[in-house]
Every structure is written in C-alpha cells, then in structure tokens.
Design an enzyme around this catalytic site. Structure first.
Site, mmCIF file in Angstrom:
data_model
loop_
_atom_site.group_PDB
_atom_site.id
_atom_site.type_symbol
_atom_site.label_atom_id
_atom_site.label_comp_id
_atom_site.label_asym_id
_atom_site.label_seq_id
_atom_site.Cartn_x
_atom_site.Cartn_y
_atom_site.Cartn_z
ATOM 1 N N TYR A 93 0.806 -1.216 0.000
ATOM 2 C CA TYR A 93 0.000 0.000 0.000
ATOM 3 C C TYR A 93 0.838 1.265 0.000
ATOM 4 O O TYR A 93 0.325 2.348 -0.184
ATOM 5 C CB TYR A 93 -0.933 0.031 1.220
ATOM 6 C CG TYR A 93 -2.102 -0.911 1.105
ATOM 7 C CD1 TYR A 93 -2.341 -1.607 -0.069
ATOM 8 C CD2 TYR A 93 -2.966 -1.095 2.175
ATOM 9 C CE1 TYR A 93 -3.410 -2.467 -0.172
ATOM 10 C CE2 TYR A 93 -4.042 -1.969 2.071
ATOM 11 C CZ TYR A 93 -4.265 -2.643 0.900
ATOM 12 O OH TYR A 93 -5.317 -3.490 0.792
ATOM 13 N N GLY A 94 2.126 1.167 0.220
ATOM 14 C CA GLY A 94 2.932 2.370 0.239
ATOM 15 C C GLY A 94 4.178 2.221 1.069
ATOM 16 O O GLY A 94 4.501 1.130 1.523
ATOM 17 N N ASP A 124 -4.933 -13.372 8.982
ATOM 18 C CA ASP A 124 -3.705 -13.355 8.176
ATOM 19 C C ASP A 124 -2.473 -13.377 9.074
ATOM 20 O O ASP A 124 -1.545 -12.590 8.899
ATOM 21 C CB ASP A 124 -3.695 -12.129 7.263
ATOM 22 C CG ASP A 124 -2.733 -12.290 6.098
ATOM 23 O OD1 ASP A 124 -2.271 -13.428 5.867
ATOM 24 O OD2 ASP A 124 -2.422 -11.287 5.437
#
Lengths: 336, 452
Positions: free
Chosen positions: B105-106, B221
């Site tokens: 995401y970054g 996760d």
C-alpha cells in the site's frame, strides 16, 4: 572453605537463622533490635543467592533448589508475610523480591512454588489482608499480582470469600493503596479469560451486587475506574453469557441512564459505552424495552446533544448515530 | 488537517513531493545535456546501493529505452557526485526520517515526534495507488477504524493519523518497529530461530491473539511477515487489512470469507467451505507460523495455489524428526484438520511446551542491520543536525564532491564492515587496518552534478 573471612553459609543455615530471627522479632522480647538486624542480614543473603550482586553471580541451580526446599519445609514464606509489618523498610522490599523470584522458579514444566502455595493458601489470604495495613499494602500488592499471573493461584483467590474484601480495598482513602488494590482486582478479573468468565457466571449475583456498590461509590475515582472496567468486562467476548445476563436487568439499565447524566463528562462517556450494549441488543427483554420506550423521546433528544464536541471521534459519532436511530425506531412488542 | 502539514523545505521538486524521496540526487557527465527525464531515472539507478526504493521505476525504463544508445564509456573517477544537504521535512509535529520498508500500500518511513521525542514509523498511503488495488480504500478505512479500538502490548498501536488532501496522501503514524519476524528469519541461514527465541515470540503472539479474540476480532492473516518486532524485542501483530469483527451479539464465531495468505490458510478455507468457525482460523495460521519459525519449512507446499490448497485440504503433513515432544504435540494440536478438534487458546496456554521455558540452545538471532546500520540508529537525527548545525555556505564550498571510485570504495568498506560486525569476535584483526569511513554515511545525500 575460604581461607579468609567467614565461611560461606549454606541455604539451610541461612533459612534457619532467618526463621529464628523472625520468631524472636514476633515475640518482641528484649533482643528485638538484634533480631531486626539478623532478619535484614539474612534476607540480604537469600536475596543475593537468588539475584547475585554486582560482584557475584546468582548461586548455582542446585543451591537455589536447596534454598527453595528449605523455604517450603520451614514454612518461612508464610512467617515472613505474617510478620512483614515488623520488618524494616528495606527488609520488606527484600521479602517481596525473594518471594517473587522463588515463585517464578520452574523445574521443567512444573512451578514448584506455585504448587506449594496451592497447598498453603493461607499465604495468599495473608497477602490479601495486607491491603488493610498501610505500611505493607504495596509490598503485598506486588506479591499478589505476581501470584495472580498463575491461573491456579488466581483461582484460589477469586473463589475465596476474601476476594470480596477487594470491593472495600479499592475504596480506601489512601490513594496509592486504593489504586494498587484496584490493579490487583482488575488483574484477577481479566487475566485468565476462561477462569474469569466461569467465575463471573457462577458467582454472578454476588459479584454484581458488590459491583453495584462500586458504581455508586462516593469516590469519583472508584466510580470512574469501576465503570470503565465494567465496560471492558461486558464487551469481552469471553464474558458473552455474563453480558447477556447483565443487559437483561432493568436496574442495570436505569443505573447507566443515570450515569449518562453524571456531572463528570468522563463518567458520562464511559457510561455511554455500557448503555449502547443495552440498546444494541437485538433481543431486548420486555422490561428493558419498556424503559427505553417510556424514555424514547427524551433519550433521542438527550443523545443528539450528547458530547457534540467529539466531532473528531468518528467511531463515537457512528455509534451515537446508530443508537439514536435504534431508539427512534423502537416499537412496543405487538400484543401488549 | 491541512494546516498540520507544513514543509520546512523551501523548494520541493515535484518528484520529491511525489514521495520518491530523493535523499540524494546523483547525476553524471554521461547524461548531461541529454533528456532530463532519463537523467533523473538513471541517476536513481546509480544510487541503488543505498536507496533501493526506485528499482521498480528503473525496470520500467529498461523496457522503454534502448539504454545502450546513451552509454559512452567513462572512467569512474571522471564521474563526480556532489553532496546535497538533507532537507528537514515536517508532517504535522513529526520530523521525517529515512525509508524503513515498503508494503503493497505504500512506503513506511521513520519519524520523530517533535513534541514527545518518541520514535515512530509512518505508513504513507497514496490514494492513487490505493485505487489500483481492489477494495484498497475500503480495506484501509476498515483497518484504521479497527486499529483505533485496539490497545494491547502485542498489537500494533495506531498513534496518529494525518491527511494531506492536496497530495492525496494519508499518514498513519504507528509504533516504531525494527522489522518483521519474516525479515529476521530471512537473515538466518536456515530460516528458523532457536527454540527459546521462537518460544518467546509465540508466547507474545498468543497474548496478542487472545486480546484480539476477546475484542471479537479475527485476524485471518497471521504469519511471520505480519508480526513486527520493536527494538525491545516486543512482538506486535500488524496488518489487520483482512481482519473481521464478529457482531457483539453473534451467537458464535461463524465466518464466511477467508482471504489471508494461502500457505497459512486452514483446510476448511482451502476446501472452500461456505462457513467455518473464525477463531480457529487464527489458531491454524499461528500453528503454521510456529512450524515455520521452528523448522524453517512450511507444513504444506505446492507449486501453485491449487496444488497448495489441495495439499492443505487433505491435511497431510509431516513434522521434521528434529522436532521432539512436547513441541510436536503442540503443532499437531494446532494443525488439526477439523476445527472442532483443533486446540483453542486455553489448550495452547496450558500446553507443556508453552508453560516450559526451553533452555537456551544456540545464540539468539539479532536484528539484521538496516542499510548497514547494525544498531538501527535514529535516521531522523542527521536531518536535524544538518538543519540546525550545518552552515549552508560551508557545505556548499567544502569538499563535497566524490568520484565514482570513492563511492564504490566506501560501499565496499561498508559491506566489509558489516561482515566484520557479524563476526565481531574474529574480525578485530581484519578491521583494525581501516576506520569505518564517515564519508560513506554523509554520501547519502548526493544531489545535482558537476562536471569534472
């Protein structure tokens, strides 16, 4: 045998000497001053065996094992705790350090000290009453919280009658003692999830009758802390059954509604987090529904103006909007 | 929120504003006079040894341009780099530091809270990038909402959020961590930890997981890559992007969607069951995690996701012989095919491997160094020093030029010194010949070029 200086005392000797000194201190005879000195000296010796000093490593496992065995056999741990108020300031701290170290001792998967204390639960009860004596309360607190880490010991404490004394200890006028007692109280009620859930379920009435008193306390800190803990307890998934039971009782709802109107904003806010559970409940019992219906308009009006300055708190605003919608849409159960 | 964003730097190149942090801009004689764009990109490549973040851009470029057209042979000492001043950048009350890592995401960078003087990490999310990921924005919003509610020693703490609407950027300020368990594993030769170390992490994982479950959150996760470590060695569960919160009044923990990392998914998800008990999913992935960090392998493998799921679905796996009891028993209990028979947190807590501290068998695996820095020094500090103590005239005129050779030299030394540190016991003789060059650190900011 060292050539110079005194010969090193073995664990048995130290424990024996310490026990004699504590006994003599307990009697308070003429030799009390000498006894005090002996207690301090021997406590330091034991502490150094366990923790080592700046010059010396802690003793080898075999010596520590001997020491522990001597402590169990002589019943010295209990004796020390019973006479804690007679021991000088540094000595009290040493007792707590020795106790906590011995408690953490492990042989393989076994914790021998925990097993020992299970058979000598008087140690726990003596520690708990420690909160009644200002000069030893905090020392007992550190030992108690160390005990509470072990499920077996926490269980003994929770299921004892003495546990209900905590409802008194958390309200004592000395602030540091009250807060220390509260953190032990909280630890006991939250540390071991399943144990706590079972305990709360089985002793629901007794615990929550006592708890009600905390929520109505004169003391602001007690009220706020206990309300916050109540919210945490109810929203913990492990306590699902307890939560469903709590939110079915109209008296609890009334209490929360009154707390929403408390003078303190912090208490209002904590109360909101308990109140929301009553409203969100998809299966509201009739008495709860009746109260909400009776106050429907007032509640909506109240909530609309409730803590409007928390614009930044997205979650709070979402929840508030949800509650308002829920209350607006409340309808009496048909057929009544 | 816009007012919170201010830039100490006077002039910001568009590239920099884009987040492509030009810690140093390098250019060289070969390209002077040629297309500006290529110049920038290739220059980035030549600084790869320190700043790896632009490697992707470079790859793109390779496809587009025939680079050989531009290349002339130039001796390395003819290329001159100039040192550039580090520019202090403030976001809100936070001082920006160097890059720590990059997620899907970054970027993640280090920051310093200028009021509390607390080291932080910041996740910088760009809306442009998020839109490209399916459900990207939605997932991020959900994760933020979730993180705000959570507060536990073993769950990552979202400290602050800042938005810059002009740049379409979101800054999520988190606790500072040195890296993930996966990174630590990768730094070891056989991708596993000694048992006492794995035990320490597992205890914390279970503590964090118990908290999440008590808050009705199913993580879904759990894997070494999502377990971060602080400098103190505390483990933090992170990345709640696919986590699910079950309703306060739900009778049980039934879930319908599983979307974690394939190798860590339980048979019920691999077999595509319509619904399954949620909490047991986390138990399974924690089991795979424990298996992974103690053996260096995965219980289930497959060339592709279908093979992998087939193998998981059957539930047949073996535990290496080196794993003795009671760990073997714990793994078997956590990797039980049927969710009902799988251990719960309570059973794990009471398991003898859990309650017993394993003896220290081999050396503790230390954190791998970050860009050559074994001690993970605060990367914000050089920016502050430059900003407050460096005389700008001085640094512009003094010896701030480096040749390519000098750069390579210092890089080589850097690598050597790392190796030396790794085996610090034996390396005292080797390393005595030279000092760790200071220049290679200051070289970090190399801007515009000068022809020699």
């Amino acid at each position: 045998m060292p050539l110079f200086g005194k010969s090193q005392k073995g664990p048995a000797d130290v424990v024996k000497a310490l026990k004699e000194a504590v006994n003599s201190l307990e009697k308070g005879d003429k030799k009390a001053e000498k006894a005090q000195e002996d207690v301090s000296k021997n406590l330091v010796l034991i502490k150094n065996m366990l923790y080592g000093t700046s010059d010396a490593e802690p003793q080898a496992d075999i010596i520590v094992a001997q020491l522990a065995q001597e402590l169990y056999n002589s019943n010295l741990l209990l004796l020390l705790i019973q006479n804690l108020n007679r021991i000088d300031f540094e000595g009290k701290k040493d007792v707590a350090q020795v106790f906590n170290n011995i408690l953490r001792r492990q042989i393989g998967t076994r914790s021998p000290t925990v097993e020992y204390i299970c058979t000598k639960s008087e140690i726990l009860f003596t520690l708990m009453t420690g909160y009644e004596h200002q000069e030893i309360a905090l020392n007992c607190g550190t030992m108690l919280r160390e005990c509470a880490r072990y499920e077996a010991l926490a269980k003994i404490m929770l299921y004892s009658d003495d546990f209900y004394n905590f409802f008194r200890y958390v309200e004592v006028s000395t602030f540091d003692i009250a807060s220390d007692a509260f953190s032990t109280f909280k630890e006991l009620l939250t540390r071991h999830k399943l144990l706590c859930a079972d305990f709360l379920e089985m002793n629901y009435d007794k615990v929550f009758t006592h708890y009600q008193r905390l929520l109505n306390s004169e003391n602001y800190v007690t009220r706020r802390q206990s309300l916050k803990l109540l919210g945490e307890l109810l929203l913990d998934r492990h306590n699902f059954t307890v939560m469903t039971r709590y939110i079915s009782n109209p008296d609890n709802l009334k209490l929360m509604m009154n707390m929403l109107k408390e003078r303190s904003r912090n208490i209002q806010f904590e109360a909101f987090h308990v109140f929301k559970v009553f409203v969100a409940n998809p299966n509201k019992p009739k008495p709860i529904l009746d109260i909400l219906l009776r106050n429907q308009e007032k509640l909506v009006e109240f909530l609309v103006r409730f803590h409007t300055d928390r614009a930044e708190d997205e979650q709070f605003n979402d929840e508030k909007a949800y509650l308002i919608r829920q209350i607006r849409e409340l309808k009496p159960i048909p057929g009544h | 929120m816009d007012n919170n964003m201010c830039n100490i730097t006077k002039s910001f190149e568009s590239e920099e504003a884009d987040g492509t942090d030009q810690e140093k801009e390098i250019s060289n004689v070969i390209f002077s006079g040629k297309d500006e764009l290529e110049l920038g990109e290739s220059a980035e490549n030549s600084e790869l040894w320190i700043n790896q973040e632009n490697s992707v851009d470079f790859d793109d470029d390779l496809e587009n341009i025939n680079i050989t057209n531009f290349f002339h042979r130039v001796d390395s000492d003819q290329i001159i780099y100039q040192k550039k001043k580090r520019k202090l950048k403030l976001v809100g009350k936070y001082v920006m530091g160097d890059l720590l890592g990059e997620g899907s995401y970054g970027k993640v960078k280090e920051m310093l809270d200028s009021e509390m003087l607390c080291r932080r990490a910041v996740k910088i999310l760009k809306q442009k990038k998020l839109r490209r990921i399916p459900n990207g924005e939605q997932n991020v919003q959900r994760e933020i909402k979730l993180l705000r509610k959570l507060k536990h020693k073993n769950v990552i703490n979202l400290v602050d959020e800042l938005y810059n609407h002009d740049k379409q950027k979101m800054y999520l300020i988190m606790e500072f961590c040195v890296g993930s368990l996966q990174g630590l594993l990768d730094s070891t030769p056989d991708k596993k930890f000694p048992h006492h170390q794995a035990h320490g992490y597992f205890l914390q994982l279970i503590d964090g997981l118990e908290y999440l479950h008590s808050m009705r959150v199913i993580h879904k996760d759990i894997k070494p890559g999502n377990l971060l470590l602080t400098l103190e060695g505390d483990l933090k569960i992170t990345d709640l992007g696919v986590a699910e919160t079950i309703d306060l009044f739900a009778k049980d923990d039934t879930c319908y969607i599983g979307q974690g990392s394939p190798a860590f998914q339980p048979p019920e998800i691999a077999n595509g069951l319509e619904s399954f008990p949620g909490f047991k999913v986390d138990i399974w992935s924690s089991g795979v995690t424990l298996y992974n960090i103690t053996t260096g392998f995965y219980p289930f493998e497959g060339d592709n996701i279908y093979r992998l799921f087939e193998s998981i679905g059957k539930g047949d796996y073996s535990i290496p012989d080196e794993i003795g009891e009671p760990l073997r028993n714990l793994l078997t209990g956590m990797l039980e095919k049927e969710p009902q028979n799988r251990f719960n947190l309570q059973q794990i807590r009471q398991h003898s491997w859990f309650t017993r501290r394993p003896s220290i068998s081999s050396a503790h695996v230390p954190f791998p160094p970050l860009k050559g820095d074994t001690w993970h020094n605060m990367t914000v500090l050089p920016y502050l020093i430059d900003h407050y103590y460096d005389d700008p005239c001085d640094s512009a005129n003094e010896a701030q030029y480096f040749t390519e050779r000098e750069l390579n030299e210092s890089e080589r030394r850097n690598v050597e010194s790392d190796n030396g540190n790794a085996q610090s016991n034996q390396s005292s003789k080797r390393s005595s010949g030279w000092k760790k060059p200071i220049s290679c650190i200051s070289v970090r900011s190399l801007p515009g070029c000068k022809q020699s």
